[in-house]
Design a protein around this motif. Structure first.
Motif, PDB file in Angstrom:
ATOM      1  N   ALA A 294       7.798 -13.544  34.386  1.00  0.00           N
ATOM      2  CA  ALA A 294       7.066 -13.253  35.547  1.00  0.00           C
ATOM      3  C   ALA A 294       6.918 -11.519  35.751  1.00  0.00           C
ATOM      4  O   ALA A 294       6.336 -11.007  36.559  1.00  0.00           O
ATOM      5  CB  ALA A 294       7.375 -14.004  36.646  1.00  0.00           C
ATOM      6  N   GLY A 295       7.802 -10.971  34.740  1.00  0.00           N
ATOM      7  CA  GLY A 295       7.996  -9.471  34.907  1.00  0.00           C
ATOM      8  C   GLY A 295       6.740  -8.514  34.412  1.00  0.00           C
ATOM      9  O   GLY A 295       6.679  -7.708  34.373  1.00  0.00           O
ATOM     10  N   VAL A 296       5.534  -9.511  33.942  1.00  0.00           N
ATOM     11  CA  VAL A 296       4.353  -8.721  33.636  1.00  0.00           C
ATOM     12  C   VAL A 296       3.493  -8.513  34.723  1.00  0.00           C
ATOM     13  O   VAL A 296       2.216  -8.044  34.613  1.00  0.00           O
ATOM     14  CB  VAL A 296       3.700  -9.560  32.342  1.00  0.00           C
ATOM     15  CG1 VAL A 296       4.560  -9.396  31.375  1.00  0.00           C
ATOM     16  CG2 VAL A 296       2.976 -10.934  32.814  1.00  0.00           C
ATOM     17  N   SER A 297       3.838  -8.999  35.791  1.00  0.00           N
ATOM     18  CA  SER A 297       2.824  -8.813  37.173  1.00  0.00           C
ATOM     19  C   SER A 297       2.451  -7.486  37.419  1.00  0.00           C
ATOM     20  O   SER A 297       1.121  -7.221  37.493  1.00  0.00           O
ATOM     21  CB  SER A 297       3.460  -9.567  38.568  1.00  0.00           C
ATOM     22  OG  SER A 297       4.626  -8.756  38.487  1.00  0.00           O
ATOM     23  N   SER A 298       3.291  -6.516  37.455  1.00  0.00           N
ATOM     24  CA  SER A 298       2.858  -5.176  37.414  1.00  0.00           C
ATOM     25  C   SER A 298       1.983  -4.637  36.284  1.00  0.00           C
ATOM     26  O   SER A 298       1.126  -3.806  36.814  1.00  0.00           O
ATOM     27  CB  SER A 298       4.258  -4.267  37.921  1.00  0.00           C
ATOM     28  OG  SER A 298       4.835  -4.213  36.808  1.00  0.00           O
ATOM     29  N   ASP A 299       2.453  -4.924  35.139  1.00  0.00           N
ATOM     30  CA  ASP A 299       1.667  -4.468  33.953  1.00  0.00           C
ATOM     31  C   ASP A 299       0.202  -5.083  34.117  1.00  0.00           C
ATOM     32  O   ASP A 299      -0.774  -4.294  33.884  1.00  0.00           O
ATOM     33  CB  ASP A 299       2.159  -5.033  32.636  1.00  0.00           C
ATOM     34  CG  ASP A 299       3.607  -4.489  32.567  1.00  0.00           C
ATOM     35  OD1 ASP A 299       3.985  -3.355  33.083  1.00  0.00           O
ATOM     36  OD2 ASP A 299       4.484  -5.150  31.988  1.00  0.00           O
ATOM     37  N   LEU A 300      -0.097  -6.263  34.376  1.00  0.00           N
ATOM     38  CA  LEU A 300      -1.447  -7.004  34.629  1.00  0.00           C
ATOM     39  C   LEU A 300      -2.029  -6.375  35.737  1.00  0.00           C
ATOM     40  O   LEU A 300      -3.327  -6.216  35.476  1.00  0.00           O
ATOM     41  CB  LEU A 300      -1.341  -8.543  34.867  1.00  0.00           C
ATOM     42  CG  LEU A 300      -0.631  -9.332  33.665  1.00  0.00           C
ATOM     43  CD1 LEU A 300      -0.730 -10.814  33.807  1.00  0.00           C
ATOM     44  CD2 LEU A 300      -1.521  -9.073  32.486  1.00  0.00           C
ATOM     45  N   ASN A 301      -1.423  -5.912  36.855  1.00  0.00           N
ATOM     46  CA  ASN A 301      -2.193  -5.377  37.679  1.00  0.00           C
ATOM     47  C   ASN A 301      -2.611  -3.789  37.435  1.00  0.00           C
ATOM     48  O   ASN A 301      -3.644  -3.470  37.754  1.00  0.00           O
ATOM     49  CB  ASN A 301      -0.974  -5.122  38.978  1.00  0.00           C
ATOM     50  CG  ASN A 301      -1.716  -4.281  40.344  1.00  0.00           C
ATOM     51  OD1 ASN A 301      -2.817  -4.661  40.738  1.00  0.00           O
ATOM     52  ND2 ASN A 301      -0.900  -3.522  40.842  1.00  0.00           N
ATOM     53  N   GLN A 302      -1.919  -3.174  36.678  1.00  0.00           N
ATOM     54  CA  GLN A 302      -2.189  -1.727  36.280  1.00  0.00           C
ATOM     55  C   GLN A 302      -3.617  -2.127  35.073  1.00  0.00           C
ATOM     56  O   GLN A 302      -4.454  -1.346  35.220  1.00  0.00           O
ATOM     57  CB  GLN A 302      -1.007  -1.167  35.572  1.00  0.00           C
ATOM     58  CG  GLN A 302      -0.039  -0.800  36.531  1.00  0.00           C
ATOM     59  CD  GLN A 302       1.402  -0.044  35.723  1.00  0.00           C
ATOM     60  OE1 GLN A 302       0.831   0.441  34.615  1.00  0.00           O
ATOM     61  NE2 GLN A 302       2.441   0.066  36.193  1.00  0.00           N
ATOM     62  N   ALA A 303      -3.162  -2.980  34.238  1.00  0.00           N
ATOM     63  CA  ALA A 303      -4.313  -3.262  33.473  1.00  0.00           C
ATOM     64  C   ALA A 303      -5.678  -3.654  34.100  1.00  0.00           C
ATOM     65  O   ALA A 303      -6.814  -3.006  33.756  1.00  0.00           O
ATOM     66  CB  ALA A 303      -3.781  -4.468  32.318  1.00  0.00           C
ATOM     67  N   MET A 304      -5.672  -4.484  34.976  1.00  0.00           N
ATOM     68  CA  MET A 304      -6.831  -4.932  35.676  1.00  0.00           C
ATOM     69  C   MET A 304      -7.500  -3.913  36.452  1.00  0.00           C
ATOM     70  O   MET A 304      -8.593  -3.469  36.438  1.00  0.00           O
ATOM     71  CB  MET A 304      -6.589  -6.209  36.230  1.00  0.00           C
ATOM     72  CG  MET A 304      -7.692  -7.014  36.896  1.00  0.00           C
ATOM     73  SD  MET A 304      -8.612  -7.576  35.684  1.00  0.00           S
ATOM     74  CE  MET A 304     -10.079  -8.322  36.599  1.00  0.00           C
ATOM     75  N   SER A 305      -6.430  -3.104  37.152  1.00  0.00           N
ATOM     76  CA  SER A 305      -7.089  -1.962  38.039  1.00  0.00           C
ATOM     77  C   SER A 305      -7.922  -1.141  36.980  1.00  0.00           C
ATOM     78  O   SER A 305      -8.900  -0.423  37.360  1.00  0.00           O
ATOM     79  CB  SER A 305      -5.838  -1.303  38.743  1.00  0.00           C
ATOM     80  OG  SER A 305      -5.391  -2.173  39.610  1.00  0.00           O
ATOM     81  N   MET A 306      -7.200  -0.606  35.905  1.00  0.00           N
ATOM     82  CA  MET A 306      -8.083   0.411  34.999  1.00  0.00           C
ATOM     83  C   MET A 306      -9.178  -0.141  34.485  1.00  0.00           C
ATOM     84  O   MET A 306     -10.365   0.455  34.449  1.00  0.00           O
ATOM     85  CB  MET A 306      -6.949   0.495  33.853  1.00  0.00           C
ATOM     86  CG  MET A 306      -5.646   1.551  34.028  1.00  0.00           C
ATOM     87  SD  MET A 306      -6.160   3.073  34.863  1.00  0.00           S
ATOM     88  CE  MET A 306      -7.075   3.734  33.616  1.00  0.00           C
ATOM     89  N   ALA A 307      -9.141  -1.530  34.190  1.00  0.00           N
ATOM     90  CA  ALA A 307     -10.503  -2.255  33.707  1.00  0.00           C
ATOM     91  C   ALA A 307     -11.359  -2.183  34.659  1.00  0.00           C
ATOM     92  O   ALA A 307     -12.766  -1.840  34.499  1.00  0.00           O
ATOM     93  CB  ALA A 307      -9.986  -3.587  33.190  1.00  0.00           C
ATOM     94  N   LEU A 308     -11.242  -2.480  36.069  1.00  0.00           N
ATOM     95  CA  LEU A 308     -12.156  -2.412  37.153  1.00  0.00           C
ATOM     96  C   LEU A 308     -12.588  -1.109  37.221  1.00  0.00           C
ATOM     97  O   LEU A 308     -13.893  -0.752  37.673  1.00  0.00           O
ATOM     98  CB  LEU A 308     -11.403  -3.056  38.465  1.00  0.00           C
ATOM     99  CG  LEU A 308     -11.394  -4.288  38.476  1.00  0.00           C
ATOM    100  CD1 LEU A 308     -10.460  -4.895  39.639  1.00  0.00           C
ATOM    101  CD2 LEU A 308     -12.877  -5.035  38.594  1.00  0.00           C
TER     102      LEU A 308
END
Length: 622
Positions: free
Chosen positions: A482-496
């Motif tokens: 579950a430690g990737v939550s902040s990573d996915l947040n950053q990735a999705m924010s950049m993609a958006l």
């Protein structure tokens, strides 16, 4: 008794004579105010003469004690009333102003003690030169700037630069905390600014010039027009202050414009009755300097216009690599340090830090040496303090033994992507497994160059470094955390941001202009970009599996790794098979598009998705 009074009087006269003889400032102040003391001698004598003329000497002798008693009673009432007003208004609302006069700061500060941008230092030297030799400038048909504004992030040396100017100016310098000009009572701030202005003009006339430094000018200079503390909102006063904040700012603007002539009420009264000579005013110059940590658009525009603080606007940012090296050398100069201090690594590890941060790192390292009863500051002491400054104090409880390897693999996935595909102008500066309140482990990447333009390749690389942690978990651990939550947040924010703001998606649009939230097609397209980049990250981790495992093992064993150590481990296992993240992700997106066509879209919105390579969108500079 009379002999004792005689001795006291003689001592007072001797002390007064010494002060008048040896202290020039006391002598000037004494003779400037001595005429006011004559009132207490002339008034009783004049009163006795009047009473004698009216009632005779004998009656005057009887009435005089009564008059003196009434006068003393009146003086007592006035004194205690004044004392109460003094406590309430002056002592409670006194501005924090430090005055430095020529010679006071000589030898304390020099230009070489302010380390930062050489261009900024040169502009400051020009300011000192122009204000000190203003007559020469006026002789050539120009005049020195009367205002300057230092702005930039906290801790970059704005106040220190003003103090260096104070030491080198050879004229009186007032260093004032702007917040102290906001009095607790209505109109008190206006009175304090007027009082400051009178003293500035008096010193400027005496010395030929004066420099005023107002630190944190936003305390009184926020944009007017609404509520306090917000752009376009006037500041409120304190107790009984009402809407008095604007008065302080307006009074300051008036003082800066030179609209007031600085005449005292006594001089005006003597001029009214023709008792004062009308002499030509002595020429002098005042340099107003202000500093703020806020953006300039949040300050009142009348305050930062040309002719006031806006005459010279100087941005003071974080120090460069060479400046940080010089700062470490300066702050370690008087400390006992080990011979093996690696300044190159310190420069890399301290990227993003301000001069104040570096000073605190050096001081804290020296304190830790004293606490441990050691003799010399080592590189490890400085590296430890840099970690504390950037990430805070580690948790008291270290990572569980069973968690160290999974977290190390997670961070190693980040590390491989950051080392092989850093954003333009960035470089890996270290990695750690020391948990804090914000993270369990971290890979650090700092800017090594000043870059203003964000290219499409950089955005894809940022997403790649974010999702590579999940790829490492799946391929090496065969598990997911579950430690990737902040990573996915950053990735999705950049993609958006790519799709909705940067014009790097299939549509040339701007969510900021339309004012709406995330649309369904934008979310789906951003997910496509993130998943395509994730597929590329799995290929990268598969190619460099040994590098990931070696970096994870080094983290488990050493806990902290410097940037060069991380780079050496990752680079030791070869280069990737591809050079451009953008091109590879485009190919994967094309494959996903073809696959979607073959399988048939489940939603009409998917028909809008196109390969970013088919668009002509130009990236913005953000």
């Amino acid at each position: 008794m009379s002999f004792t009074l005689l001795i006291v009087a003689a001592a007072i006269l001797f002390l007064l004579n010494a002060l008048l003889h040896f202290n020039a400032r006391f002598r000037r102040t004494f003779f400037r105010t001595a005429w006011k003391l004559k009132f207490f001698v002339i008034t009783p004598f004049a009163l006795w003469l009047i009473l004698t003329a009216l009632f005779g000497s004998e009656s005057a002798g009887q009435v005089m004690p009564m008059v003196l008693m009434l006068a003393m009673t009146l003086i007592q009432v006035l004194f205690f009333s004044f004392f109460q007003i003094f406590i309430m208004f002056y002592a409670m609302g006194r501005a924090q102003i430090d005055w430095t006069y020529p010679g006071d700061a000589e030898g304390d500060l020099d230009w070489n003690q302010w380390i930062g941008s050489e261009a900024v230092k040169k502009e400051a030297q020009k300011m000192v030169e122009s204000i000190a030799n203003w007559a020469l400038y006026e002789k050539h048909g120009t005049k020195p700037a009367n205002g300057a504004l230092f702005y930039g992030p906290p801790g970059t040396g704005k106040s220190l630069l003003a103090k260096v100017i104070a030491a080198k100016a050879n004229m009186p310098v007032a260093i004032c905390a702007s917040a102290s000009l906001n009095g607790p009572f209505m109109a008190m701030g206006m009175l304090m600014v007027k009082q400051l202005g009178r003293k500035i003009r008096r010193n400027a006339e005496e010395y030929g010039g004066c420099i005023v430094f107002l630190d944190e000018i936003d305390a009184i200079g926020m944009a007017r027009g609404g509520m306090a503390g917000m752009p376009g909102m006037p500041m409120m006063g304190g107790l009984m202050g009402g809407m008095g904040g604007n008065g302080t700012l307006q009074t300051l603007l008036t003082e800066m414009s030179g609209a007031t002539n600085g005449e005292t009420w006594t001089l005006k009264l003597r001029k009214r009755w023709g008792l004062a000579k009308r002499t030509t005013r002595k020429k002098w110059r005042i340099l107003w300097i202000a500093a703020t940590n806020l953006e300039l658009d949040r300050l009142d525009q009348a305050l930062i216009r040309s002719g006031r603080f806006g005459s010279i606007k100087i941005f003071i940012g974080n120090p460069t690599d060479q400046a940080r090296r010089d700062l470490f050398a300066l702050y370690l100069l008087k400390k006992t340090v080990a011979d093996d201090i690696d300044y190159d690594q310190l420069v890399q590890l301290s990227r993003g830090m301000t001069g104040a941060d570096i000073e605190e790192v050096c001081e804290a390292a020296a304190r830790s040496v004293i606490y441990d009863r050691r003799e010399k500051v080592t590189f490890e002491d400085l590296w430890t303090q840099i970690r504390l400054k950037k990430f805070g104090v580690p948790k008291a409880v270290p990572l569980h033994e069973e968690e160290r390897w999974p977290i190390a693999v997670h961070e190693a996935g980040h590390g491989v992507a950051v080392v092989h595909f850093p954003q333009q102008g960035f470089l890996c500066s270290g990695a750690t497994l020391r948990p804090t309140e914000e993270f369990l482990g971290a890979v650090m990447s700092e800017a090594v160059e000043e870059r203003s333009l964000k290219m499409e390749e950089d955005v894809f690389r940022r997403i790649l470094s974010a999702v590579s942690s999940r790829a490492a978990e799946e391929l090496i651990l065969d598990d997911r955390s579950a430690g990737v939550s902040s990573d996915l947040n950053q990735a999705m924010s950049m993609a958006l941001a790519m799709v909705e703001h940067y014009g790097m998606g299939s549509r040339l649009t701007s969510a900021q202009a339309t004012g709406g939230g995330h649309t369904r097609w934008a979310i789906e397209e951003a997910e496509q970009i993130v998943n395509a980049t994730f597929e590329l990250s799995k290929r990268l981790i598969a190619e460099h599996r040994q590098a990931v495992e070696a970096l994870a093992q080094a983290l488990v064993e050493k806990v902290d790794l410097t940037g060069p150590e991380v780079i050496a481990i990752v680079k030791g296992y070869g280069e990737p098979s591809f050079a451009s993240v953008k091109d590879e992700v485009r190919d994967i997106l094309g494959e996903m598009k073809e696959k979607a066509k073959l399988e048939g879209p489940e939603d009409d919105d998917l028909d809008h998705f196109e390969d970013p390579a088919s668009t002509n969108a130009a990236p913005s500079n953000r």
